[in-house]
Motif scaffolding. Structure first.
Motif, short mmCIF file in Angstrom:
data_model
loop_
_atom_site.label_atom_id
_atom_site.label_comp_id
_atom_site.label_asym_id
_atom_site.label_seq_id
_atom_site.Cartn_x
_atom_site.Cartn_y
_atom_site.Cartn_z
N GLN A 191 43.83 61.41 52.64
CA GLN A 191 43.27 62.35 53.62
C GLN A 191 41.79 61.90 53.74
O GLN A 191 41.18 61.86 52.39
CB GLN A 191 43.28 63.66 52.99
N TYR A 192 41.34 61.66 54.88
CA TYR A 192 39.94 61.70 55.12
C TYR A 192 39.44 62.47 55.80
O TYR A 192 40.10 63.15 56.54
CB TYR A 192 39.80 60.11 55.92
N GLN A 193 38.23 62.61 55.73
CA GLN A 193 37.28 63.63 56.33
C GLN A 193 35.96 63.00 56.98
O GLN A 193 35.44 62.14 56.41
CB GLN A 193 36.93 65.06 55.67
N LYS B 3 32.44 63.48 59.69
CA LYS B 3 31.63 64.44 60.41
C LYS B 3 31.69 63.65 62.08
O LYS B 3 31.43 62.49 62.12
CB LYS B 3 30.20 64.39 60.02
N TRP C 220 46.29 65.67 61.83
CA TRP C 220 45.05 65.54 62.01
C TRP C 220 44.76 67.07 62.42
O TRP C 220 45.30 67.85 63.09
CB TRP C 220 44.67 64.63 63.12
N ASP D 246 37.92 70.83 63.08
CA ASP D 246 37.38 72.14 62.91
C ASP D 246 36.11 72.29 63.63
O ASP D 246 35.11 71.92 63.13
CB ASP D 246 37.04 72.35 61.26
N ASN E 28 33.20 74.82 62.17
CA ASN E 28 32.15 74.04 61.34
C ASN E 28 30.88 73.36 62.17
O ASN E 28 31.17 72.49 63.23
CB ASN E 28 33.07 72.92 60.55
N ILE F 249 34.10 68.81 61.74
CA ILE F 249 34.92 68.05 60.50
C ILE F 249 36.09 67.76 61.05
O ILE F 249 37.17 68.72 61.41
CB ILE F 249 35.18 68.92 59.31
N THR G 142 39.70 66.15 59.86
CA THR G 142 40.33 65.74 59.01
C THR G 142 41.74 65.04 59.54
O THR G 142 42.41 65.37 60.13
CB THR G 142 41.00 67.21 58.06
N LYS H 76 45.10 62.78 57.81
CA LYS H 76 46.19 62.56 56.96
C LYS H 76 46.95 61.06 57.38
O LYS H 76 47.74 61.28 58.47
CB LYS H 76 47.28 63.64 56.39
N GLN I 160 39.73 54.37 56.06
CA GLN I 160 38.62 54.99 56.68
C GLN I 160 38.08 54.27 57.80
O GLN I 160 37.71 54.89 58.92
CB GLN I 160 37.42 55.44 55.89
#
Length: 70
Positions: free
Chosen positions: A3-5, A7, A32, A35, A38, A42, A44, A46, A52
Motif C-alpha cells: 500500500q502506498y500513499q 499527496k 485505490w 481522500d 484531506n 491523499i 491510497t 493497493k 511507488q
C-alpha cells in the motif's frame, strides 16, 4: 499486497472522474481511493506488483501531481 500513499492535487469529483480510467485500467492496481476531504488530497493505492515510482508515473501521466508520503 503493498500500500502506498501520495499527496496529490486530485481535489474534486471531476478530478477523480478524470483519473479513474487510468487507475482502473491498470490490472496491477487492486484498490485505490482519494481522500478529497484531506487538505493533502491523499491517494491510497493497493497493488501487488507496482512500485511507488510506477504508481507516481501513472498519476502524473493522467495530468496530476503525486508526492510519495513516507
Amino acid at each position: 499486497m503493498k500500500q502506498y500513499q501520495f499527496k496529490t492535487n486530485i481535489n474534486c469529483s471531476g478530478c477523480v472522474a478524470k483519473i479513474t480510467p487510468e487507475l482502473t485500467a491498470n490490472i496491477d492496481i487492486r484498490e485505490w481511493n482519494v481522500d478529497t476531504a484531506n487538505p493533502a488530497k491523499i491517494l491510497t493505492i493497493k497493488t501487488e506488483n507496482l512500485d511507488q515510482a510506477a504508481v507516481k508515473a501513472i498519476v502524473e501521466q493522467a495530468g496530476f501531481k503525486a508526492e510519495v508520503l513516507a
